[in-house]
Design a protein around this motif. Structure first.
Motif, PDB file in Angstrom:
ATOM      1  N   LEU A   1       0.808  -1.215   0.000  1.00 18.82           N
ATOM      2  CA  LEU A   1       0.000   0.000   0.000  1.00 18.82           C
ATOM      3  C   LEU A   1       0.845   1.271   0.000  1.00 18.82           C
ATOM      4  CD1 LEU A   1      -2.741  -0.951   2.602  1.00 18.82           C
ATOM      5  CD2 LEU A   1      -2.910  -0.970   0.115  1.00 18.82           C
ATOM      6  N   MET A   2       0.529   2.174  -0.911  1.00 13.64           N
ATOM      7  CA  MET A   2       1.187   3.469  -0.908  1.00 13.64           C
ATOM      8  C   MET A   2       0.447   4.362   0.095  1.00 13.64           C
ATOM      9  SD  MET A   2       2.129   6.106  -3.977  1.00 13.64           S
ATOM     10  CE  MET A   2       0.737   7.200  -3.950  1.00 13.64           C
ATOM     11  N   PHE A   3       1.158   4.820   1.101  1.00 16.89           N
ATOM     12  CA  PHE A   3       0.560   5.661   2.130  1.00 16.89           C
ATOM     13  C   PHE A   3       1.117   7.080   2.101  1.00 16.89           C
ATOM     14  CE2 PHE A   3       4.387   4.126   4.117  1.00 16.89           C
ATOM     15  CZ  PHE A   3       4.834   5.196   4.877  1.00 16.89           C
ATOM     16  N   ALA A   4       2.181   7.305   1.340  1.00 13.46           N
ATOM     17  CA  ALA A   4       2.787   8.635   1.280  1.00 13.46           C
ATOM     18  C   ALA A   4       3.321   8.901  -0.120  1.00 13.46           C
ATOM     19  CB  ALA A   4       3.917   8.762   2.303  1.00 13.46           C
ATOM     20  N   LEU A   5       3.423  10.192  -0.415  1.00 13.74           N
ATOM     21  CA  LEU A   5       3.902  10.653  -1.701  1.00 13.74           C
ATOM     22  C   LEU A   5       4.818  11.844  -1.448  1.00 13.74           C
ATOM     23  CD1 LEU A   5       3.514  10.758  -4.864  1.00 13.74           C
ATOM     24  CD2 LEU A   5       1.567  12.248  -4.408  1.00 13.74           C
ATOM     25  N   GLU A   6       5.980  11.849  -2.078  1.00 15.95           N
ATOM     26  CA  GLU A   6       6.898  12.988  -1.958  1.00 15.95           C
ATOM     27  C   GLU A   6       6.978  13.668  -3.317  1.00 15.95           C
ATOM     28  OE1 GLU A   6      10.355  15.116  -2.934  1.00 15.95           O
ATOM     29  OE2 GLU A   6      10.281  13.009  -3.499  1.00 15.95           O
ATOM     30  N   VAL A   7       6.704  14.973  -3.314  1.00 21.55           N
ATOM     31  CA  VAL A   7       6.766  15.763  -4.536  1.00 21.55           C
ATOM     32  C   VAL A   7       7.459  17.083  -4.214  1.00 21.55           C
ATOM     33  CG1 VAL A   7       5.425  16.917  -6.342  1.00 21.55           C
ATOM     34  CG2 VAL A   7       4.607  14.763  -5.388  1.00 21.55           C
ATOM     35  N   ASP A   8       8.502  17.394  -4.956  1.00 24.80           N
ATOM     36  CA  ASP A   8       9.235  18.653  -4.775  1.00 24.80           C
ATOM     37  C   ASP A   8       9.652  18.899  -3.327  1.00 24.80           C
ATOM     38  OD1 ASP A   8       9.064  19.251  -7.503  1.00 24.80           O
ATOM     39  OD2 ASP A   8       7.127  20.258  -7.247  1.00 24.80           O
ATOM     40  N   GLY A   9      10.072  17.839  -2.648  1.00 22.99           N
ATOM     41  CA  GLY A   9      10.570  17.973  -1.284  1.00 22.99           C
ATOM     42  C   GLY A   9       9.507  18.007  -0.206  1.00 22.99           C
ATOM     43  N   THR A  10       8.240  17.904  -0.579  1.00 22.14           N
ATOM     44  CA  THR A  10       7.150  17.884   0.397  1.00 22.14           C
ATOM     45  C   THR A  10       6.571  16.475   0.473  1.00 22.14           C
ATOM     46  OG1 THR A  10       6.582  20.186  -0.070  1.00 22.14           O
ATOM     47  CG2 THR A  10       4.901  18.861   1.022  1.00 22.14           C
ATOM     48  N   ILE A  11       6.353  16.002   1.689  1.00 21.66           N
ATOM     49  CA  ILE A  11       5.761  14.685   1.899  1.00 21.66           C
ATOM     50  C   ILE A  11       4.267  14.862   2.136  1.00 21.66           C
ATOM     51  CG2 ILE A  11       5.688  12.655   3.388  1.00 21.66           C
ATOM     52  CD1 ILE A  11       8.651  13.260   4.039  1.00 21.66           C
ATOM     53  N   PHE A  12       3.483  14.092   1.403  1.00 15.54           N
ATOM     54  CA  PHE A  12       2.029  14.086   1.545  1.00 15.54           C
ATOM     55  C   PHE A  12       1.603  12.692   1.997  1.00 15.54           C
ATOM     56  CE2 PHE A  12       2.993  17.329  -1.576  1.00 15.54           C
ATOM     57  CZ  PHE A  12       2.192  18.389  -1.183  1.00 15.54           C
ATOM     58  N   LEU A  13       0.662  12.631   2.931  1.00 21.99           N
ATOM     59  CA  LEU A  13       0.175  11.366   3.478  1.00 21.99           C
ATOM     60  C   LEU A  13      -1.272  11.127   3.085  1.00 21.99           C
ATOM     61  CD1 LEU A  13       1.628  11.666   7.085  1.00 21.99           C
ATOM     62  CD2 LEU A  13       2.560  10.348   5.178  1.00 21.99           C
ATOM     63  N   LYS A  14      -1.615   9.869   2.871  1.00 26.80           N
ATOM     64  CA  LYS A  14      -2.978   9.481   2.513  1.00 26.80           C
ATOM     65  C   LYS A  14      -3.925   9.864   3.643  1.00 26.80           C
ATOM     66  CE  LYS A  14      -5.942   6.960   0.039  1.00 26.80           C
ATOM     67  NZ  LYS A  14      -6.489   7.552  -1.162  1.00 26.80           N
ATOM     68  N   ALA A  15      -5.066  10.439   3.290  1.00 23.40           N
ATOM     69  CA  ALA A  15      -6.085  10.806   4.270  1.00 23.40           C
ATOM     70  C   ALA A  15      -7.451  10.450   3.697  1.00 23.40           C
ATOM     71  CB  ALA A  15      -6.011  12.290   4.589  1.00 23.40           C
ATOM     72  N   ASP A  16      -8.433  10.350   4.579  1.00 27.66           N
ATOM     73  CA  ASP A  16      -9.804  10.098   4.161  1.00 27.66           C
ATOM     74  C   ASP A  16     -10.735  10.819   5.128  1.00 27.66           C
ATOM     75  OD1 ASP A  16      -9.755   8.473   6.438  1.00 27.66           O
ATOM     76  OD2 ASP A  16      -9.975   6.600   5.348  1.00 27.66           O
ATOM     77  N   ASP A  17     -12.011  10.543   5.034  1.00 28.13           N
ATOM     78  CA  ASP A  17     -12.981  11.228   5.892  1.00 28.13           C
ATOM     79  C   ASP A  17     -12.701  11.006   7.378  1.00 28.13           C
ATOM     80  OD1 ASP A  17     -14.283  12.264   3.692  1.00 28.13           O
ATOM     81  OD2 ASP A  17     -15.829  10.713   3.651  1.00 28.13           O
ATOM     82  N   SER A  18     -12.094   9.892   7.721  1.00 28.90           N
ATOM     83  CA  SER A  18     -11.795   9.588   9.125  1.00 28.90           C
ATOM     84  C   SER A  18     -10.603  10.379   9.662  1.00 28.90           C
ATOM     85  CB  SER A  18     -11.509   8.095   9.299  1.00 28.90           C
ATOM     86  OG  SER A  18     -12.645   7.344   8.979  1.00 28.90           O
ATOM     87  N   SER A  19      -9.703  10.794   8.783  1.00 28.46           N
ATOM     88  CA  SER A  19      -8.475  11.443   9.257  1.00 28.46           C
ATOM     89  C   SER A  19      -8.245  12.856   8.717  1.00 28.46           C
ATOM     90  CB  SER A  19      -7.265  10.574   8.909  1.00 28.46           C
ATOM     91  OG  SER A  19      -7.184  10.370   7.510  1.00 28.46           O
ATOM     92  N   LYS A  20      -8.998  13.259   7.726  1.00 28.87           N
ATOM     93  CA  LYS A  20      -8.783  14.556   7.081  1.00 28.87           C
ATOM     94  C   LYS A  20      -8.807  15.719   8.082  1.00 28.87           C
ATOM     95  CE  LYS A  20     -11.322  17.377   3.918  1.00 28.87           C
ATOM     96  NZ  LYS A  20     -12.347  17.425   2.894  1.00 28.87           N
ATOM     97  N   SER A  21      -9.731  15.694   9.022  1.00 34.24           N
ATOM     98  CA  SER A  21      -9.841  16.809   9.976  1.00 34.24           C
ATOM     99  C   SER A  21      -8.597  16.913  10.864  1.00 34.24           C
ATOM    100  CB  SER A  21     -11.095  16.673  10.831  1.00 34.24           C
ATOM    101  OG  SER A  21     -11.037  15.500  11.614  1.00 34.24           O
ATOM    102  N   LEU A  22      -7.940  15.780  11.142  1.00 35.41           N
ATOM    103  CA  LEU A  22      -6.707  15.809  11.928  1.00 35.41           C
ATOM    104  C   LEU A  22      -5.598  16.527  11.161  1.00 35.41           C
ATOM    105  CD1 LEU A  22      -6.808  12.160  13.284  1.00 35.41           C
ATOM    106  CD2 LEU A  22      -7.298  14.252  14.560  1.00 35.41           C
ATOM    107  N   PHE A  23      -5.511  16.261   9.866  1.00 37.83           N
ATOM    108  CA  PHE A  23      -4.522  16.936   9.029  1.00 37.83           C
ATOM    109  C   PHE A  23      -4.829  18.433   8.948  1.00 37.83           C
ATOM    110  CE2 PHE A  23      -3.800  12.585   7.688  1.00 37.83           C
ATOM    111  CZ  PHE A  23      -2.428  12.544   7.520  1.00 37.83           C
ATOM    112  N   GLU A  24      -6.095  18.756   8.735  1.00 38.68           N
ATOM    113  CA  GLU A  24      -6.488  20.172   8.674  1.00 38.68           C
ATOM    114  C   GLU A  24      -6.138  20.880   9.983  1.00 38.68           C
ATOM    115  OE1 GLU A  24     -10.292  20.389   5.701  1.00 38.68           O
ATOM    116  OE2 GLU A  24     -10.627  19.481   7.668  1.00 38.68           O
ATOM    117  N   GLY A  25      -6.447  20.238  11.106  1.00 37.41           N
ATOM    118  CA  GLY A  25      -6.176  20.819  12.422  1.00 37.41           C
ATOM    119  C   GLY A  25      -4.696  21.031  12.689  1.00 37.41           C
ATOM    120  N   ALA A  26      -3.858  20.237  12.039  1.00 35.94           N
ATOM    121  CA  ALA A  26      -2.407  20.360  12.219  1.00 35.94           C
ATOM    122  C   ALA A  26      -1.796  21.347  11.223  1.00 35.94           C
ATOM    123  CB  ALA A  26      -1.747  18.994  12.075  1.00 35.94           C
TER     124      ALA A  26
END
Length: 128
Positions: free
Chosen positions: A32-57
Motif C-alpha cells: 500500500l502506498m501511504f505517502a507521496l513525496e513531490v518537490d521535497g514535500t511529503i504528503f500522506l494518505k487521508a480520508d474522511d476519518s483522518s482529514k480533519s486531523l490533518f487540517e487541524g495540524a
C-alpha cells in the motif's frame, strides 16, 4: 529529497519501500502506498476519518493542474512540519495514513465484488 531521507523519516513506523513516480516518490508499506513525496514535500494518505486531523495540524492537500487548467485535489495531505524532525511523530502520522490506505483498498475491493443489479441501458437481455 532522496530515498534515504524518506526511509529515515519513517524509520519509527517500520520498513518502507520507496518507488520513483511522477517526478517524486511513492512510499509504501507492504503493497500500500501511504505517502507521496513531490518537490521535497511529503504528503500522506487521508480520508474522511483522518482529514480533519490533518487540517487541524495545518496540513494542506496535494493538488496539481491538469492539462486544460483544471485543478485536481487528491486525498493526500502534507506531513505536519513537527513530524519531519521527530520520528515518533512521523510514525504517528504514517499510521493514520496507512490506515486510510487500507480503508481505501477495502472499499475498492468491495466495489469490485458487488454484483450488477440491472443491465446497462441498451444492453440486450436474455429471456427463457
Amino acid at each position: 529529497m532522496d530515498v534515504a531521507d524518506l526511509v529515515d523519516i519513517f524509520q519509527a513506523f517500520g520498513p518502507v519501500r520507496v518507488k520513483r513516480m511522477f517526478g517524486g516518490h511513492g512510499v509504501y508499506r507492504d503493497t500500500l502506498m501511504f505517502a507521496l513525496e513531490v518537490d521535497g514535500t511529503i504528503f500522506l494518505k487521508a480520508d474522511d476519518s483522518s482529514k480533519s486531523l490533518f487540517e487541524g495540524a495545518g496540513a494542506r492537500p496535494f493538488a496539481y493542474a491538469r492539462q486544460g487548467g483544471r485543478t485536481v485535489v487528491m486525498s493526500f495531505w502534507s506531513l505536519p512540519d513537527a513530524a519531519l524532525d521527530d520520528p515518533a511523530e512521523a510514525a504517528r502520522w504514517a499510521e493514520l495514513a496507512f490506515a486510510a490506505a487500507r480503508r481505501a483498498q477495502q472499499a475498492k475491493m468491495q466495489r469490485g465484488m458487488k454484483p450488477k443489479l440491472k443491465p446497462k441501458a441498451g444492453a440486450a437481455t436474455r429471456k427463457n
